[in-house]
Design a protein around this motif. Sequence first.
Motif, PDB file in Angstrom:
ATOM      1  N   VAL A   1       0.810  -1.361   0.242  1.00  0.00           N
ATOM      2  CA  VAL A   1      -0.153  -0.195   0.165  1.00  0.00           C
ATOM      3  C   VAL A   1       0.929   0.976  -0.088  1.00  0.00           C
ATOM      4  CG1 VAL A   1      -1.580   1.292   1.534  1.00  0.00           C
ATOM      5  CG2 VAL A   1      -1.991  -1.549   1.069  1.00  0.00           C
ATOM      6  N   THR A   2       1.847   1.316   1.094  1.00  0.00           N
ATOM      7  CA  THR A   2       3.306   2.504   1.324  1.00  0.00           C
ATOM      8  C   THR A   2       3.431   2.463  -0.203  1.00  0.00           C
ATOM      9  OG1 THR A   2       3.240   1.816   3.197  1.00  0.00           O
ATOM     10  CG2 THR A   2       4.874   3.037   1.714  1.00  0.00           C
ATOM     11  N   ALA A   3       3.990   1.382  -1.225  1.00  0.00           N
ATOM     12  CA  ALA A   3       4.693   1.846  -2.193  1.00  0.00           C
ATOM     13  C   ALA A   3       3.589   2.450  -3.409  1.00  0.00           C
ATOM     14  CB  ALA A   3       4.900   0.154  -3.212  1.00  0.00           C
ATOM     15  N   LEU A   4       1.790   1.718  -3.430  1.00  0.00           N
ATOM     16  CA  LEU A   4       0.769   2.152  -3.964  1.00  0.00           C
ATOM     17  C   LEU A   4       0.979   4.036  -4.169  1.00  0.00           C
ATOM     18  CD1 LEU A   4      -1.589  -0.738  -4.062  1.00  0.00           C
ATOM     19  CD2 LEU A   4      -0.380   0.400  -6.091  1.00  0.00           C
ATOM     20  N   LEU A   5       1.026   4.572  -2.653  1.00  0.00           N
ATOM     21  CA  LEU A   5       1.049   5.687  -2.254  1.00  0.00           C
ATOM     22  C   LEU A   5       2.043   6.634  -2.732  1.00  0.00           C
ATOM     23  CD1 LEU A   5      -0.950   5.862   1.808  1.00  0.00           C
ATOM     24  CD2 LEU A   5      -1.320   6.410  -0.720  1.00  0.00           C
ATOM     25  N   TYR A   6       3.318   6.066  -2.604  1.00  0.00           N
ATOM     26  CA  TYR A   6       4.883   7.178  -3.185  1.00  0.00           C
ATOM     27  C   TYR A   6       4.460   6.695  -5.091  1.00  0.00           C
ATOM     28  CZ  TYR A   6       6.478   6.791   0.963  1.00  0.00           C
ATOM     29  OH  TYR A   6       6.723   7.382   3.043  1.00  0.00           O
TER      30      TYR A   6
ATOM     31  N   PHE B   1     -16.693  16.047 -18.840  1.00  0.00           N
ATOM     32  CA  PHE B   1     -16.726  17.714 -19.036  1.00  0.00           C
ATOM     33  C   PHE B   1     -18.091  18.552 -18.428  1.00  0.00           C
ATOM     34  CE2 PHE B   1     -15.800  16.009 -23.481  1.00  0.00           C
ATOM     35  CZ  PHE B   1     -14.589  16.193 -23.633  1.00  0.00           C
ATOM     36  N   THR B   2     -17.902  17.891 -17.632  1.00  0.00           N
ATOM     37  CA  THR B   2     -18.657  18.549 -16.062  1.00  0.00           C
ATOM     38  C   THR B   2     -17.486  18.776 -14.836  1.00  0.00           C
ATOM     39  OG1 THR B   2     -19.470  16.624 -14.616  1.00  0.00           O
ATOM     40  CG2 THR B   2     -21.135  17.141 -16.796  1.00  0.00           C
ATOM     41  N   PRO B   3     -18.162  19.908 -13.795  1.00  0.00           N
ATOM     42  CA  PRO B   3     -17.276  19.686 -12.598  1.00  0.00           C
ATOM     43  C   PRO B   3     -16.885  18.948 -12.026  1.00  0.00           C
ATOM     44  CG  PRO B   3     -18.478  21.986 -12.657  1.00  0.00           C
ATOM     45  CD  PRO B   3     -19.267  20.703 -13.856  1.00  0.00           C
ATOM     46  N   ASN B   4     -17.541  17.583 -11.600  1.00  0.00           N
ATOM     47  CA  ASN B   4     -17.657  16.354 -10.831  1.00  0.00           C
ATOM     48  C   ASN B   4     -16.692  15.613 -11.465  1.00  0.00           C
ATOM     49  OD1 ASN B   4     -20.084  16.356  -9.188  1.00  0.00           O
ATOM     50  ND2 ASN B   4     -21.304  15.350 -10.971  1.00  0.00           N
ATOM     51  N   ALA B   5     -16.378  15.883 -12.687  1.00  0.00           N
ATOM     52  CA  ALA B   5     -15.524  15.154 -13.802  1.00  0.00           C
ATOM     53  C   ALA B   5     -14.393  15.266 -12.898  1.00  0.00           C
ATOM     54  CB  ALA B   5     -15.124  15.151 -15.231  1.00  0.00           C
ATOM     55  N   MET B   6     -13.482  16.734 -12.836  1.00  0.00           N
ATOM     56  CA  MET B   6     -12.921  17.553 -12.352  1.00  0.00           C
ATOM     57  C   MET B   6     -12.324  17.392 -11.005  1.00  0.00           C
ATOM     58  SD  MET B   6     -13.435  20.846 -14.752  1.00  0.00           S
ATOM     59  CE  MET B   6     -12.885  22.302 -14.069  1.00  0.00           C
ATOM     60  N   ILE B   7     -13.871  17.164 -10.102  1.00  0.00           N
ATOM     61  CA  ILE B   7     -13.644  17.283  -8.660  1.00  0.00           C
ATOM     62  C   ILE B   7     -13.164  15.919  -8.801  1.00  0.00           C
ATOM     63  CG2 ILE B   7     -14.324  16.290  -6.837  1.00  0.00           C
ATOM     64  CD1 ILE B   7     -16.114  18.895  -7.321  1.00  0.00           C
ATOM     65  N   ALA B   8     -13.244  14.236  -9.323  1.00  0.00           N
ATOM     66  CA  ALA B   8     -12.952  13.098  -9.453  1.00  0.00           C
ATOM     67  C   ALA B   8     -11.326  13.080 -10.452  1.00  0.00           C
ATOM     68  CB  ALA B   8     -13.461  12.059 -10.321  1.00  0.00           C
ATOM     69  N   ALA B   9     -10.680  13.777 -10.652  1.00  0.00           N
ATOM     70  CA  ALA B   9      -9.552  13.886 -11.248  1.00  0.00           C
ATOM     71  C   ALA B   9      -8.283  14.200  -9.834  1.00  0.00           C
ATOM     72  CB  ALA B   9      -9.080  14.729 -12.329  1.00  0.00           C
ATOM     73  N   GLN B  10      -9.165  15.508  -9.455  1.00  0.00           N
ATOM     74  CA  GLN B  10      -7.923  16.387  -8.648  1.00  0.00           C
ATOM     75  C   GLN B  10      -7.806  15.476  -7.516  1.00  0.00           C
ATOM     76  OE1 GLN B  10      -8.640  20.339  -8.082  1.00  0.00           O
ATOM     77  NE2 GLN B  10      -7.943  20.817  -9.759  1.00  0.00           N
ATOM     78  N   THR B  11      -9.077  14.964  -6.970  1.00  0.00           N
ATOM     79  CA  THR B  11      -9.233  13.660  -5.618  1.00  0.00           C
ATOM     80  C   THR B  11      -8.290  12.892  -5.753  1.00  0.00           C
ATOM     81  OG1 THR B  11     -11.332  14.545  -5.313  1.00  0.00           O
ATOM     82  CG2 THR B  11     -10.453  12.154  -4.313  1.00  0.00           C
ATOM     83  N   ILE B  12      -7.957  12.462  -7.254  1.00  0.00           N
ATOM     84  CA  ILE B  12      -6.879  11.468  -7.128  1.00  0.00           C
ATOM     85  C   ILE B  12      -5.922  12.122  -6.813  1.00  0.00           C
ATOM     86  CG2 ILE B  12      -6.286   9.574  -9.580  1.00  0.00           C
ATOM     87  CD1 ILE B  12      -8.680   9.214 -10.213  1.00  0.00           C
ATOM     88  N   ILE B  13      -5.386  13.115  -7.820  1.00  0.00           N
ATOM     89  CA  ILE B  13      -3.879  13.200  -7.228  1.00  0.00           C
ATOM     90  C   ILE B  13      -4.090  14.015  -5.770  1.00  0.00           C
ATOM     91  CG2 ILE B  13      -2.146  15.462  -8.128  1.00  0.00           C
ATOM     92  CD1 ILE B  13      -4.273  15.716 -10.943  1.00  0.00           C
ATOM     93  N   ALA B  14      -5.000  14.433  -5.196  1.00  0.00           N
ATOM     94  CA  ALA B  14      -4.077  14.841  -3.985  1.00  0.00           C
ATOM     95  C   ALA B  14      -4.871  13.767  -3.044  1.00  0.00           C
ATOM     96  CB  ALA B  14      -5.581  15.840  -3.675  1.00  0.00           C
ATOM     97  N   PHE B  15      -5.681  12.298  -3.130  1.00  0.00           N
ATOM     98  CA  PHE B  15      -5.666  11.348  -1.958  1.00  0.00           C
ATOM     99  C   PHE B  15      -3.821  10.551  -1.994  1.00  0.00           C
ATOM    100  CE2 PHE B  15      -5.919   7.474  -0.690  1.00  0.00           C
ATOM    101  CZ  PHE B  15      -7.294   7.207   0.222  1.00  0.00           C
ATOM    102  N   PRO B  16      -3.612  10.159  -2.601  1.00  0.00           N
ATOM    103  CA  PRO B  16      -2.282   9.981  -2.016  1.00  0.00           C
ATOM    104  C   PRO B  16      -1.036  10.826  -1.878  1.00  0.00           C
ATOM    105  CG  PRO B  16      -1.996   9.649  -5.245  1.00  0.00           C
ATOM    106  CD  PRO B  16      -3.607  10.320  -4.402  1.00  0.00           C
TER     107      PRO B  16
END
Length: 229
Positions: A62-67, A98-113
């Motif tokens: 899990v740590t390797a995946l986060l990094y 092409f909605t804000p929801n998609a943008m939120i999803a993408a940014q969440t994936i970037i920020a979570f790890p």
Amino acid sequence: MNDILRSLDQALRLIAAGDASLAAIIALSLRVTGLALLVSTLGGVPLGAVLGLGRVRLRGLVTALLYTGMGLPPVVVGLFVYLMLSRSGPLGAWGWLFTPNAMIAAQTIIAFPVVAGLTMTAVQSVDPGLRLQVRALGATSGQEAWAVLMEARIGVVAAIVAAFGSIISEVGAVMLVGGNIAGKTRVLTTAIVLETRQGDFSLALALGVILLALAFTANLILLRLQGRD
């Protein structure tokens, strides 16, 4: 040089005048980034704490995946989210592309790890003697974890601020999944790219100044929470 100064002067005038289009872009940027950061914090901080305390199976994996996630190129995240949300994708029925929801999803994936990984590091840096002390006082496992997390709170705040900085300034992923649609999915970074290409340097500079101001404010909050001048 005179053209640059003139554009900067016009940019500051736009900000001072409270331009409506500028305000709409700022509001959407804060909404998208704020919600993505909230989701990432609610999930990432507990996961990071658990990993830091060493209470999860396959911790190394899990740590390797986060990094790995912390180093993911945003445009790759955007491509993944695009494929998932496209009409032929498994989540195409949601109609998020092409909605804000998609943008939120993408940014969440970037920020979570980022949140989870840096929180884990902060928890691991806490003196192991603290855990022994709270155990000796009869603390439960939950109370012990909370005590460690509070001791590591400065590092946790730093993790959240770092995640904020990584997504508020991100352009590739949100442009792929949001489309940079005026009045609908146009945020600060994508608007800067568009206005620069169109030669409207005054508006691009105004957006850039606001973006820098938001980043500065986030770091100022971090310093205050750390008790520094």
